[in-house]
Write a protein that holds these residues in place. Structure first.
Motif, PDB file in Angstrom:
ATOM      1  N   GLY A 127       0.813  -1.210   0.000  1.00  0.00           N
ATOM      2  CA  GLY A 127       0.000   0.000   0.000  1.00  0.00           C
ATOM      3  C   GLY A 127       0.849   1.263   0.000  1.00  0.00           C
ATOM      4  O   GLY A 127       0.522   2.238  -0.690  1.00  0.00           O
ATOM      5  N   MET A 128       1.931   1.259   0.779  1.00  0.00           N
ATOM      6  CA  MET A 128       2.819   2.424   0.805  1.00  0.00           C
ATOM      7  C   MET A 128       3.520   2.616  -0.531  1.00  0.00           C
ATOM      8  O   MET A 128       3.632   3.741  -1.024  1.00  0.00           O
ATOM      9  N   VAL A 129       3.974   1.520  -1.113  1.00  0.00           N
ATOM     10  CA  VAL A 129       4.648   1.611  -2.410  1.00  0.00           C
ATOM     11  C   VAL A 129       3.673   2.108  -3.474  1.00  0.00           C
ATOM     12  O   VAL A 129       4.010   2.986  -4.286  1.00  0.00           O
ATOM     13  N   ALA A 130       2.454   1.597  -3.468  1.00  0.00           N
ATOM     14  CA  ALA A 130       1.455   2.038  -4.449  1.00  0.00           C
ATOM     15  C   ALA A 130       1.073   3.498  -4.211  1.00  0.00           C
ATOM     16  O   ALA A 130       0.881   4.261  -5.164  1.00  0.00           O
ATOM     17  N   GLY A 131       0.952   3.922  -2.959  1.00  0.00           N
ATOM     18  CA  GLY A 131       0.643   5.321  -2.657  1.00  0.00           C
ATOM     19  C   GLY A 131       1.742   6.258  -3.111  1.00  0.00           C
ATOM     20  O   GLY A 131       1.477   7.318  -3.689  1.00  0.00           O
ATOM     21  N   LEU A 132       3.002   5.882  -2.876  1.00  0.00           N
ATOM     22  CA  LEU A 132       4.121   6.691  -3.374  1.00  0.00           C
ATOM     23  C   LEU A 132       4.177   6.657  -4.897  1.00  0.00           C
ATOM     24  O   LEU A 132       4.577   7.637  -5.536  1.00  0.00           O
ATOM     25  N   GLY A 133       3.742   5.526  -5.461  1.00  0.00           N
ATOM     26  CA  GLY A 133       3.669   5.436  -6.919  1.00  0.00           C
ATOM     27  C   GLY A 133       2.666   6.422  -7.502  1.00  0.00           C
ATOM     28  O   GLY A 133       2.846   6.916  -8.621  1.00  0.00           O
ATOM     29  N   GLN A 134       1.611   6.733  -6.744  1.00  0.00           N
ATOM     30  CA  GLN A 134       0.651   7.747  -7.186  1.00  0.00           C
ATOM     31  C   GLN A 134       1.345   9.100  -7.343  1.00  0.00           C
ATOM     32  O   GLN A 134       1.143   9.802  -8.327  1.00  0.00           O
ATOM     33  N   PHE A 135       2.151   9.465  -6.344  1.00  0.00           N
ATOM     34  CA  PHE A 135       2.896  10.734  -6.438  1.00  0.00           C
ATOM     35  C   PHE A 135       3.889  10.704  -7.595  1.00  0.00           C
ATOM     36  O   PHE A 135       4.009  11.667  -8.347  1.00  0.00           O
ATOM     37  N   LEU A 136       4.594   9.609  -7.732  1.00  0.00           N
ATOM     38  CA  LEU A 136       5.584   9.474  -8.795  1.00  0.00           C
ATOM     39  C   LEU A 136       4.935   9.596 -10.177  1.00  0.00           C
ATOM     40  O   LEU A 136       5.441  10.319 -11.039  1.00  0.00           O
ATOM     41  N   THR A 137       3.804   8.920 -10.376  1.00  0.00           N
ATOM     42  CA  THR A 137       3.154   9.004 -11.682  1.00  0.00           C
ATOM     43  C   THR A 137       2.586  10.398 -11.942  1.00  0.00           C
ATOM     44  O   THR A 137       2.542  10.838 -13.092  1.00  0.00           O
TER      45      THR A 137
END
Length: 181
Positions: free
Chosen positions: A132-142
């Motif tokens: 979940g943390m990786v996917a949430g940070l992936g939201q910012f990255l994308t």
């Protein structure tokens, strides 16, 4: 503290001499401003043309006598129908629509997965970091990557064509008003 736009002679400000108390409270008839940038003539107030009427707010450029019968709307309709305008809009849509749809699918997928599969999102990746943390940070990255890609696409594919279209539009509008090319 007193405003710099307050008229002189209107009150108890520090600019009043201490010994002059006889006209206290009576506003002065000639209002001047302390603002060094205030210039009523530069603002267009109080200027008269040769006929005694106020001058127009924007003087005519290049010896133009005034508005002409051709409305600017016709110029913009002509530009909108042009092939150059359609190409700029098409290039914009070819990038923005897939980018927006892809990002929304990714975002909704993240939210739906977080609510329907909390066990998957809680799965540890490294130490205390979970999916979940990786996917949430992936939201910012994308978000940042999509912004960078949009700016790059606009700079390389659309900005020059849009600028040329803007210059052409201004030339057409100037010609419609009867100005010199």
């Amino acid at each position: 503290m007193q405003s710099s736009n307050a008229p002189r002679g209107a009150g108890d400000g520090p600019e009043r001499p201490a010994g002059n108390q006889d006209d206290r409270g009576a506003p002065s008839r000639d209002v001047t401003y302390e603002d060094p940038w205030y210039d009523p003539l530069a603002a267009g107030w109080g200027e008269l043309d040769g006929t005694g009427l106020p001058t127009p707010a924007v003087p005519a450029a290049r010896g133009e006598s005034g508005p002409v019968a051709v409305p600017a709307r016709d110029v913009y309709v002509e530009v909108q129908r042009s092939a150059a305008f359609q190409e700029v809009r098409g290039s914009y849509r070819r990038f923005v629509v897939p980018g927006a749809v892809g990002f929304l699918v990714w975002y909704v997928g993240y939210v739906v997965t977080a609510t329907t599969a909390p066990g998957l999102m809680a799965r540890p990746v490294a130490g205390a970091v979970n999916v979940g943390m990786v996917a949430g940070l992936g939201q910012f990255l994308t978000t940042f990557l999509l912004t960078w890609a949009y700016a790059r696409h606009a700079r390389l594919r659309r900005d020059r064509a849009a600028l040329e279209l803007r210059w052409d539009t201004q030339e057409l509008a100037r010609g419609a008003r009867g100005g010199a090319p």
